[in-house]
Design an enzyme around this catalytic site. Structure first.
Site, PDB file in Angstrom:
ATOM      1  N   CYS A 290     -32.334  43.013   8.637  1.00 23.09           N
ATOM      2  CA  CYS A 290     -33.152  43.818   9.535  1.00 23.09           C
ATOM      3  C   CYS A 290     -34.587  43.834   9.050  1.00 23.09           C
ATOM      4  O   CYS A 290     -35.522  43.825   9.816  1.00 23.09           O
ATOM      5  CB  CYS A 290     -32.615  45.255   9.584  1.00 23.09           C
ATOM      6  SG  CYS A 290     -33.020  46.131  11.087  1.00 23.09           S
TER       7      CYS A 290
ATOM      8  N   SER B 111     -28.561  25.663 -11.488  1.00 25.41           N
ATOM      9  CA  SER B 111     -29.890  26.264 -11.496  1.00 25.41           C
ATOM     10  C   SER B 111     -30.056  27.068 -12.776  1.00 25.41           C
ATOM     11  O   SER B 111     -29.178  27.857 -13.137  1.00 25.41           O
ATOM     12  CB  SER B 111     -30.023  27.181 -10.278  1.00 25.41           C
ATOM     13  OG  SER B 111     -31.277  27.815 -10.297  1.00 25.41           O
ATOM     14  N   ALA B 112     -31.183  26.874 -13.473  1.00 26.52           N
ATOM     15  CA  ALA B 112     -31.363  27.560 -14.760  1.00 26.52           C
ATOM     16  C   ALA B 112     -31.541  29.063 -14.607  1.00 26.52           C
ATOM     17  O   ALA B 112     -31.068  29.836 -15.438  1.00 26.52           O
ATOM     18  CB  ALA B 112     -32.566  26.964 -15.498  1.00 26.52           C
ATOM     19  N   HIS B 113     -32.217  29.494 -13.520  1.00 26.68           N
ATOM     20  CA  HIS B 113     -32.554  30.917 -13.471  1.00 26.68           C
ATOM     21  C   HIS B 113     -31.379  31.813 -13.136  1.00 26.68           C
ATOM     22  O   HIS B 113     -31.499  33.040 -13.158  1.00 26.68           O
ATOM     23  CB  HIS B 113     -33.754  31.182 -12.552  1.00 26.68           C
ATOM     24  CG  HIS B 113     -33.519  31.017 -11.083  1.00 26.68           C
ATOM     25  ND1 HIS B 113     -33.355  32.095 -10.249  1.00 26.68           N
ATOM     26  CD2 HIS B 113     -33.456  29.921 -10.301  1.00 26.68           C
ATOM     27  CE1 HIS B 113     -33.209  31.648  -9.008  1.00 26.68           C
ATOM     28  NE2 HIS B 113     -33.260  30.338  -9.007  1.00 26.68           N
TER      29      HIS B 113
ATOM     30  N   ASN C  60     -22.929  33.261  -3.335  1.00 24.46           N
ATOM     31  CA  ASN C  60     -23.972  34.117  -3.900  1.00 24.46           C
ATOM     32  C   ASN C  60     -24.028  35.515  -3.303  1.00 24.46           C
ATOM     33  O   ASN C  60     -24.516  36.441  -3.926  1.00 24.46           O
ATOM     34  CB  ASN C  60     -25.335  33.437  -3.755  1.00 24.46           C
ATOM     35  CG  ASN C  60     -25.574  32.896  -2.364  1.00 24.46           C
ATOM     36  OD1 ASN C  60     -24.810  32.074  -1.870  1.00 24.46           O
ATOM     37  ND2 ASN C  60     -26.611  33.371  -1.720  1.00 24.46           N
TER      38      ASN C  60
ATOM     39  N   ALA D 237     -31.463  24.331  -8.028  1.00 26.83           N
ATOM     40  CA  ALA D 237     -30.260  24.025  -7.260  1.00 26.83           C
ATOM     41  C   ALA D 237     -30.601  23.555  -5.846  1.00 26.83           C
ATOM     42  O   ALA D 237     -29.877  22.747  -5.265  1.00 26.83           O
ATOM     43  CB  ALA D 237     -29.331  25.231  -7.217  1.00 26.83           C
ATOM     44  N   THR D 238     -31.697  24.044  -5.292  1.00 22.35           N
ATOM     45  CA  THR D 238     -32.084  23.587  -3.954  1.00 22.35           C
ATOM     46  C   THR D 238     -32.296  22.082  -3.952  1.00 22.35           C
ATOM     47  O   THR D 238     -31.766  21.358  -3.101  1.00 22.35           O
ATOM     48  CB  THR D 238     -33.367  24.312  -3.492  1.00 22.35           C
ATOM     49  OG1 THR D 238     -33.107  25.717  -3.450  1.00 22.35           O
ATOM     50  CG2 THR D 238     -33.813  23.825  -2.120  1.00 22.35           C
TER      51      THR D 238
ATOM     52  N   GLN E 134     -24.046  29.635  -8.824  1.00 18.65           N
ATOM     53  CA  GLN E 134     -23.593  30.984  -9.172  1.00 18.65           C
ATOM     54  C   GLN E 134     -22.426  30.996 -10.147  1.00 18.65           C
ATOM     55  O   GLN E 134     -22.033  32.060 -10.610  1.00 18.65           O
ATOM     56  CB  GLN E 134     -23.183  31.745  -7.898  1.00 18.65           C
ATOM     57  CG  GLN E 134     -24.327  32.033  -6.951  1.00 18.65           C
ATOM     58  CD  GLN E 134     -25.278  33.111  -7.460  1.00 18.65           C
ATOM     59  OE1 GLN E 134     -24.968  33.857  -8.379  1.00 18.65           O
ATOM     60  NE2 GLN E 134     -26.454  33.189  -6.856  1.00 18.65           N
TER      61      GLN E 134
HETATM   62  C1  LIG Z   1     -25.416  29.205  -4.330  1.00 13.26           C
HETATM   63  C2  LIG Z   1     -26.860  28.897  -4.521  1.00 13.26           C
HETATM   64  N1  LIG Z   1     -27.312  27.665  -4.266  1.00 13.26           N
HETATM   65  C3  LIG Z   1     -28.605  27.350  -4.419  1.00 13.26           C
HETATM   66  C4  LIG Z   1     -29.530  28.263  -4.859  1.00 13.26           C
HETATM   67  C5  LIG Z   1     -30.970  27.849  -4.985  1.00 13.26           C
HETATM   68  O1  LIG Z   1     -31.295  27.652  -6.332  1.00 13.26           O
HETATM   69  P1  LIG Z   1     -32.792  27.416  -6.787  1.00 13.26           P
HETATM   70  O2  LIG Z   1     -33.459  28.728  -6.642  1.00 13.26           O
HETATM   71  O3  LIG Z   1     -32.685  26.993  -8.220  1.00 13.26           O
HETATM   72  O4  LIG Z   1     -33.383  26.369  -5.937  1.00 13.26           O
HETATM   73  C6  LIG Z   1     -29.096  29.567  -5.137  1.00 13.26           C
HETATM   74  C7  LIG Z   1     -30.010  30.621  -5.571  1.00 13.26           C
HETATM   75  O5  LIG Z   1     -30.993  30.990  -4.975  1.00 13.26           O
HETATM   76  C8  LIG Z   1     -27.739  29.880  -4.955  1.00 13.26           C
HETATM   77  O6  LIG Z   1     -27.291  31.120  -5.182  1.00 13.26           O
HETATM   78  S1  FES Z   2     -35.878  47.632  11.863  1.00 12.14           S
HETATM   79 FE1  FES Z   2     -33.867  47.974  12.602  1.00 12.14          FE
HETATM   80  S2  FES Z   2     -34.019  50.073  13.229  1.00 12.14           S
HETATM   81 FE2  FES Z   2     -35.972  49.696  12.460  1.00 12.14          FE
END
Ligand SMILES: Cc1ncc(COP(=O)(O)O)c(C=O)c1O
Ligand code: FES
EC number: 2.8.1.7
Lengths: 404, 135
Positions: free
Chosen positions: A328, A203-205, A155, A75-76, A183
């Protein structure tokens, strides 16, 4: 039950064993290993036939013509090809693009690149429910708008956009409409004969096929033109050169065929699992679902557990494979840009987890997960000074924090 | 991210979790961080007339490393004088817990918390508080 429990289906799915079997048949001397572009012998013809069968399966999943399906690496790449390809081809008509702030990075970063090339991009803010409404798109339209790119299902939060309505708006103004359906394909019915979508990424996966393969739907009537981003041997009608990866393509085709057959029953089952999970945690205090409750896919649930921090929550939940809405962990200390665009405050964004359920999720797994989540949240709230303050009736927003 | 055994131990068995009466004369409270940043640490020390820390309690909202840093800190400060406690450096905490570079700020938070708690008890006692350069 095997641990950890996998609840991250929107990040990726395991390959369905039926798909893996078919893929394995496309590799060795005894299998169908030929180059689909070889015109002079049986090996090539057989490989080509397998590729075209797969193309038909993907087309059938979304009610398209097989000639409208272009293979990509995922998909990318589909997002890149669609948006850059259309922007470059139609730039004579204008240089304005509309998208939203909660798109996948594959769309956002592509738009940033186009900005550097001199295009102008409007990033729509979804409403609080995570939906980008057709009116918002209409308001943002200008005479020089050439492309609108919006995702079908987000997503992170699982919310669904009304792409049929947005498609009508775009068609009426002859603006190219691209939809990232990574998605949604295989999770929601998609009918491209009905919907006025010009380009759609898959995207296939995300549908139990392999990683590293995807497709772009490119409408033939009315015809949509793209400038190729990958040049070479002129494969895929010049839109995407490169020897076709037969095993990957066959995997995606089989995954699409299975998911079409099983979608109705599978969605019902996953919705029941989602509800079963939510019913076991919804009575906890200060637990919020992010994004519209009504307009969402069954498999994704993004929940904020106020007064506990997402990363420590994940640390407590080591038997669950889930993802956190807070980045984080990546040292940036940035809460998710998606939740932020919804207006979720930073504290709640730091406290959010995404659960995504799928084909191999069981009731037993969901029950275990819900119990673990309750236990972890309760434990961490005991450790949380914010929870104390909340219990004392102190409004956290009235405190002047020494931000660092 | 892989956590060190020590972080996991403190995280799973945090020491000295709790809360003291922050109005009490002999209790110093340090609250640092901000919810929006994803970390808030509250450290409290109970100090006797000789300036010795008799007890310490904490509560922390933050990642595992932040929880472990504050838990470890409560162990370290007990029995120390407030002068000694004030000298504890985040680098010592980070080293003891084997924190990776991205988690250093969690130990900095712990150092800030003990400094704030000591400052608070000094203020309560009307002692001169060293003015620190604004950070
Ligand atoms: C909304 C959406 N677009 C694009 C991608 C990218 O897909 P891919 O991993 O097949 O490049 C993803 C997943 O990672 C996604 O959730
Ligand atoms: S990384 Fe955010 S408190 Fe430790």
């Amino acid at each position: 039950m095997k641990l950890p429990i996998y609840l991250d289906y929107s990040a990726t799915c395991p390959v369905d064993p039926r798909v893996a079997k078919k893929m394995a048949d496309q590799l060795t001397m005894e299998g169908n290993f030929g180059n689909p572009a070889s015109r002079s012998h049986l090996f090539g013809w057989k490989a080509e036939e397998a590729v075209e069968d797969a193309r038909r399966h993907v087309a059938e999943l979304v009610n398209a013509d097989p000639r409208e399906i272009v293979w990509t690496s995922g998909a990318t790449e589909s997002d890149n090809l669609a948006i850059k390809g259309a922007a470059h081809f139609y730039q004579g008509k204008g240089k304005h693009i509309i998208t939203s702030k909660i798109e996948h990075k594959a769309v956002l970063d592509t738009c940033r690149q186009l900005e550097r090339e001199g295009f102008e991009v409007t990033y729509l803010n979804p409403r609080e429910d995570g939906i980008v409404y057709p009116e918002q798109v209409e308001e943002a339209m200008r005479d020089d708008t050439i492309v609108v790119s919006l995702m079908h299902v987000n997503n992170e939060i699982g919310v669904i956009n009304d792409i049929a309505a947005i498609g009508e708006l775009c068609r009426a103004r002859k603006v190219i409409f691209h939809v990232d359906a990574a998605q949604s394909a295989g999770r929601l019915p998609i009918d491209l004969a009905e919907m006025k979508v010009d380009l759609m990424s898959f995207s296939a996966h995300k549908m139990y096929g392999p990683k590293g393969i995807g497709a772009l739907y490119v409408r033939r009537k009315p015809r949509v033109r793209l400038e190729a981003q990958m040049h070479g041997g002129g494969h895929e009608r010049g839109m995407r050169s490169g020897t076709l990866a037969t095993h990957q393509i066959v995997g995606m085709g089989e995954a699409a065929r299975l998911v079409k057959e099983e979608m109705a029953a599978e969605s019902k089952r996953i919705l029941a699992l989602r509800d079963r999970f939510w019913d076991q945690i919804k009575d906890m205090e200060e637990v919020h679902v992010n994004g519209s409750w009504e307009q969402r896919v069954a498999g994704i649930l993004n929940v904020s557990f106020a007064f506990v921090e997402g990363e420590s929550l994940i640390m407590s939940l080591k038997d669950l494979a889930i993802s956190s809405g807070s980045a984080c962990t990546s040292a940036s200390l940035e809460p998710s840009y998606v939740l932020r665009a919804l207006g979720v405050n930073d504290e709640l964004a730091h406290s959010s987890l995404r659960f995504s359920f799928g084909r191999f999720t069981t009731e037993h797994e969901v029950d275990t997960a819900a119990a673990e989540v309750r236990k972890a949240v309760e434990k961490l709230r005991e450790l949380s000074p914010l929870w104390d303050m909340y219990k004392d009736g102190i409004d956290l927003n009235t405190i002047e924090w020494a931000a660092h | 991210m892989a956590y060190s055994d020590k972080v996991i131990d403190h995280y799973e068995h945090p020491r000295n979790v709790g809360r003291m009466d922050d109005k009490a004369e002999n209790v110093g409270t340090g609250m640092v961080g901000a919810p929006a940043c994803g970390d808030v640490m509250r450290l409290q020390i109970q100090v006797n007339d000789n300036g010795v820390i008799e007890d310490a309690k904490f509560k922390t909202y933050g990642c595992g490393s932040a929880i472990a840093s504050s838990s470890l800190l409560t162990e370290w400060v007990k029995g120390k004088t407030i002068d000694e406690a004030e000298q504890i450096k985040n680098t010592a905490i980070a080293e003891e817990l084997a924190l990776p570079p991205v988690k250093i700020h969690c130990s900095v938070l712990a150092e800030d918390a003990i400094k704030a708690a000591v400052r608070n008890i000094r203020e309560k006692r009307g002692e001169a508080v060293k003015e620190e350069a604004a950070e």
